[in-house]
Each structure stands twice: as C-alpha cells, then as structure tokens.
Scaffold this active site. Structure first.
Site, PDB file in Angstrom:
ATOM      1  N   SER A 164       3.084   1.049   4.662  1.00  0.00           N
ATOM      2  CA  SER A 164       3.357   0.897   3.232  1.00  0.00           C
ATOM      3  C   SER A 164       3.700  -0.558   2.969  1.00  0.00           C
ATOM      4  CB  SER A 164       4.567   1.760   2.848  1.00  0.00           C
ATOM      5  OG  SER A 164       5.067   1.405   1.571  1.00  0.00           O
ATOM      6  N   TYR A 177      13.008   5.769   3.777  1.00  0.00           N
ATOM      7  CA  TYR A 177      11.555   5.536   3.757  1.00  0.00           C
ATOM      8  C   TYR A 177      11.229   4.108   4.213  1.00  0.00           C
ATOM      9  CZ  TYR A 177       6.762   5.495   1.909  1.00  0.00           C
ATOM     10  OH  TYR A 177       5.400   5.396   1.769  1.00  0.00           O
TER      11      TYR A 177
HETATM   12  C1  BGC Z   1       5.309   4.891  -1.777  1.00  0.00           C
HETATM   13  C2  BGC Z   1       5.026   5.091  -3.247  1.00  0.00           C
HETATM   14  C3  BGC Z   1       5.200   3.791  -3.995  1.00  0.00           C
HETATM   15  C4  BGC Z   1       4.468   2.642  -3.326  1.00  0.00           C
HETATM   16  C5  BGC Z   1       4.756   1.303  -3.976  1.00  0.00           C
HETATM   17  C6  BGC Z   1       4.462   3.759  -1.272  1.00  0.00           C
HETATM   18  O1  BGC Z   1       4.632   3.593   0.112  1.00  0.00           O
HETATM   19  O2  BGC Z   1       5.057   6.101  -1.072  1.00  0.00           O
HETATM   20  O3  BGC Z   1       5.891   6.082  -3.779  1.00  0.00           O
HETATM   21  O4  BGC Z   1       4.711   3.942  -5.326  1.00  0.00           O
HETATM   22  O5  BGC Z   1       4.818   2.584  -1.954  1.00  0.00           O
HETATM   23  O6  BGC Z   1       6.124   1.093  -4.228  1.00  0.00           O
END
Ligand code: BGC
Length: 279
Positions: A164, A177
């Site tokens: 991410s 996360y």
């Molecule tokens: C998340 C999303 C988020 C995006 C940008 C991703 O890794 O799961 O919820 O919109 O990152 O912030």
C-alpha cells in the site's frame, strides 16, 4: 493470402503468462479479483483463494474460464499455517506447481490509537503480514523444489506482495494497517535478497486509493470523492485494472530484471500533494 485462425480466445502476444500457474489470495473481490482476471486473460491458470463469499469466488472462476484459462476456487484463511499448507498441496496436486504467487489478501480494522483493541491489532497483522509470510514461504519451497524451467519463464518463481502507499505514508487511525504494510516492505526486500540467487523474483505493488469495497467511504459520495482528490494529483481514483495490468507485467518475463522493488500505483499520492502550494 490465407488468414490463420487461432483456437485461443486471446492473441498469443498478449498471453504473457501462458502455461504458468498463479495463486491470488483474497481473489473473490476488489484488487485480488482484478488481478486474477487479468492474469487469466494473460494465459495463466489461476487459483482463486477466498475466506468468505464462496459465490463471489466461483463467479471469478467462471469469468477466468471464459478467457480460456483453468481456474478453481480454494478456501483458506491465509493467517492459518495449516490452511495455507493445505491450499498449496491442493494447488500442486491440481496444477502441478506454482509459478506466480500474488499475496493480496488483506483487511482494515480502523480505530483511533487509544481505542484500538489487541484483537484489532492482531487480526490486521495476522492477515496482512503473517499471511503474506506463510504464503511466500510455501511458494519459495515449491519454486526451489521444482527449479527453473526456461521454456516457461526466465525466473523459477515470482512473488508479488500487495502492499500500500501506507508502507511509507503514516496513517492516523489506522496504526495496525500502516504497521502491517511497513512490515511487508522490509519482509519483501529481505526475502528478495535471500532468494534472488535461485532466480526467484519478489516485488511489491503499492496501490493508493483504488475503487474497491475496502474504502467505499472514501469515494462513494461527491463530497468524499472531492476530499479524496485533494490527495491525488492525477485527479482520478484508481481502478482495479490499473493494478491488474501492473501485476501481470510484474509476473511476466518483461520485468525479468526487477526484484526487491515497491512499485507505487497511486496517481501521485506519495508526492506530498500538500506541498504543491505550501511549504
Ligand atoms: C487502503 C485504502 C486507502 C488507500 C489510500 C489503501 O491501502 O486500503 O483504504 O483508501 O490505501 O489511502
């Protein structure tokens, strides 16, 4: 002049993953589904892993079959070692081996830091980080056992970790996360360093905001969408196809010299958009 009729639904030039076996975790929806469909179109046979919503997984399987590739749905919770090992056993018995692992399964359990429970922390770390470790370890074992087959691919195996933008962008309210994705970054690089001599490539894709169920609240009203655009210099939300195309390329021999890299697909989200006018 004669025209040759091809039996294949797709032109062989676009079948970059022909005769390769791919496992995509969390492939019943969102980014995982987009990747599974794209790899199927590129000629790979695909295992569609899911943990819930079997119907959705079966639909993805049917769609892949329409493109002429083989596919089956396979239930496994990637955070459970025995279930992961069972899934690999089944894949190897049905498809013979694995060439491509896409470590995609992931989730969010958002809470302000002081409200975050240990269960919320553990669930996110277990699925997003430990799950990627467990699947990568089984894949590497099989890649090394089977070795290189140059007629199939220049690499003995490819692992793509779906990370991410939050492997580098801190994220208040999502500490579990962001920690899991920061962990994926150095896990990916360390595995890549260790297995490169065996011609195994390991890379990450780091999506920004992609239109999927995980972040519906960020894009499903005009107000939310315009707020989101303040974070995206390129001026549009990402689509799962943006990720599917990159994953297919990263699994193909076209990217054969790339390993240990995080590729950001984020419309510029990591460019500190606030500094376009400030600072
Ligand atoms: C998340 C999303 C988020 C995006 C940008 C991703 O890794 O799961 O919820 O919109 O990152 O912030």
């Amino acid at each position: 002049m004669t025209t040759q009729q091809s039996e294949e639904p797709c032109d062989s030039a676009t079948q970059k993953l022909k005769r390769q076996m791919a496992l995509v975790t969390g492939a019943n929806s969102g980014i995982g589904k987009g990747i599974a469909l794209a790899m199927g179109k590129a000629g790979a046979n695909v295992v569609v892993n899911y943990v819930r919503h079997e119907d959705a997984a079966n639909e993805v399987v049917e769609d892949i079959k329409k493109s002429g590739s083989k596919a089956f749905a396979c239930h496994a919770d990637v955070s459970q070692e025995d279930q992961v090992q069972e899934m690999f056993k089944r894949m190897i018995s049905e498809f013979g081996t694995i060439d491509i692992l896409v470590n995609n399964a992931g989730l969010q359990q958002d809470a302000s830091f002081e409200e975050m429970t240990l269960d919320q922390w553990n669930l996110v770390i277990n699925v997003n980080l430990t799950g990627q470790f467990l699947c990568a370890r089984e894949a590497v074992r099989e890649f090394k056992r089977r070795g290189l087959r140059e007629e199939i691919s220049s690499a003995a195996g490819k692992i793509i970790c779906i990370s991410s933008v939050h492997e580098v962008i801190p994220w208040a309210g999502h500490v579990n996360y962001a920690a899991s994705k920061g962990g994926v970054m150095l896990m990916m690089q360390s595995i890549a360093q260790e297995v490169a001599p065996f011609r195994i490539r390991v890379n990450s894709i780091c999506p920004g905001a992609i239109r999927t169920p995980i972040n519906t609240d960020a894009w499903n009203t005009p107000q939310a969408y315009s707020g989101l655009m303040k974070l995206i210099p390129y001026g549009r939300i990402g689509e799962v196809d943006d990720i599917g195309r990159m994953a297919t390329w990263l699994a193909s021999d076209d990217s054969d010299y790339i390993t240990g890299t995080s590729i950001f697909i984020d419309g510029g989200m990591t460019l500190y958009p606030g500094f376009a006018t400030g600072g």
